[in-house]
Design a protein around this motif. Structure first.
Motif, PDB file in Angstrom:
ATOM      1  N   SER A   3      42.590  37.232  44.614  1.00  0.00           N
ATOM      2  CA  SER A   3      42.446  38.281  45.610  1.00  0.00           C
ATOM      3  C   SER A   3      43.090  39.551  45.599  1.00  0.00           C
ATOM      4  O   SER A   3      42.865  40.558  45.885  1.00  0.00           O
ATOM      5  CB  SER A   3      42.891  37.708  46.918  1.00  0.00           C
ATOM      6  N   LYS A   6      38.243  34.857  40.949  1.00  0.00           N
ATOM      7  CA  LYS A   6      38.838  36.093  40.637  1.00  0.00           C
ATOM      8  C   LYS A   6      40.265  36.094  41.837  1.00  0.00           C
ATOM      9  O   LYS A   6      39.981  35.724  42.784  1.00  0.00           O
ATOM     10  CB  LYS A   6      38.303  37.360  40.748  1.00  0.00           C
ATOM     11  N   GLU A  14      43.688  41.137  35.360  1.00  0.00           N
ATOM     12  CA  GLU A  14      42.830  40.210  36.323  1.00  0.00           C
ATOM     13  C   GLU A  14      42.748  40.072  37.730  1.00  0.00           C
ATOM     14  O   GLU A  14      42.378  39.372  38.401  1.00  0.00           O
ATOM     15  CB  GLU A  14      43.524  38.563  35.854  1.00  0.00           C
ATOM     16  N   GLY A  15      43.595  41.382  38.158  1.00  0.00           N
ATOM     17  CA  GLY A  15      43.623  41.467  39.486  1.00  0.00           C
ATOM     18  C   GLY A  15      44.724  40.599  40.367  1.00  0.00           C
ATOM     19  O   GLY A  15      44.808  40.937  41.644  1.00  0.00           O
ATOM     20  N   ASN A  16      45.551  40.080  39.676  1.00  0.00           N
ATOM     21  CA  ASN A  16      46.795  39.480  40.413  1.00  0.00           C
ATOM     22  C   ASN A  16      47.822  40.625  40.732  1.00  0.00           C
ATOM     23  O   ASN A  16      48.097  41.638  39.786  1.00  0.00           O
ATOM     24  CB  ASN A  16      47.557  38.700  39.203  1.00  0.00           C
ATOM     25  N   VAL A  73      40.343  35.456  34.686  1.00  0.00           N
ATOM     26  CA  VAL A  73      38.893  35.350  34.424  1.00  0.00           C
ATOM     27  C   VAL A  73      38.606  35.570  32.972  1.00  0.00           C
ATOM     28  O   VAL A  73      37.752  34.736  32.403  1.00  0.00           O
ATOM     29  CB  VAL A  73      38.127  36.512  35.294  1.00  0.00           C
ATOM     30  N   ASP A  74      39.593  36.412  32.228  1.00  0.00           N
ATOM     31  CA  ASP A  74      39.340  36.581  31.069  1.00  0.00           C
ATOM     32  C   ASP A  74      40.905  36.434  30.215  1.00  0.00           C
ATOM     33  O   ASP A  74      41.366  37.189  30.249  1.00  0.00           O
ATOM     34  CB  ASP A  74      38.842  38.030  30.835  1.00  0.00           C
TER      35      ASP A  74
END
Length: 164
Positions: free
Chosen positions: A98, A96, A154-156, A53-54
């Protein structure tokens, strides 16, 4: 062939590769299997792509926390090269990740040493207590294969794994 001998059938994208068969199932002897290249995909090099995302925040995380630097910075994103020709791309995404499954795994000769190094850099490892998957101090031992998981900025969900 005896009727009770398990058969190994592999095709498609695995064609043309030498594999360690039997490592995923108990009771099957390890043996090397070489398959003929039957498709263009069987000859292709594979790399992972991870959404960010960023992208600037992701670059800082991969650099400062994981110690990885991109080899390319293009409009497509950030490309990283690691050992043995493996690559992955971090790309800017409005969506984003999951984070529910391992999106990339780093094979390392010593998971405990890698976990210790990454913890010293601020990485927090996931703890699991599920049927068939239990971690102790962030590391799971699954029939001799040791693995640990953490999330990037990033949540990965990323994994480190130690082959048997």
């Amino acid at each position: 062939m005896r009727a009770n001998r398990p058969r190994l059938v592999l095709s498609g994208v695995l064609a043309g590769r030498t594999l360690q068969a039997g490592s995923w199932s108990r009771g099957i002897r390890r043996r090397r299997v070489t398959l003929a290249n039957s498709t263009r995909l069987g000859q292709a090099q594979v790399y992972a792509t991870l959404p960010a995302v960023d992208l600037d925040r992701a670059r800082r995380f991969y650099s400062q926390t994981l110690g990885l630097e991109p080899v390319e910075d293009t409009s497509d994103g950030l490309t990283y090269e690691l050992g043995q020709g493996s690559r992955f791309l971090l790309f800017a995404s409005a969506g984003k990740a999951s984070g529910d499954h391992t999106q990339i795994a780093f094979s390392t000769p010593d998971v405990a040493e890698t976990v210790e190094e990454l913890r010293s850099r601020g990485v927090q490892f996931e703890e699991y207590d599920l049927p068939g998957l239990k971690t102790v101090d962030g590391v799971a031992d699954m029939d001799g294969r040791r693995s640990a998981w953490f999330h990037d900025s990033e949540g990965n969900l990323l994994g480190v794994t130690q082959p048997q």
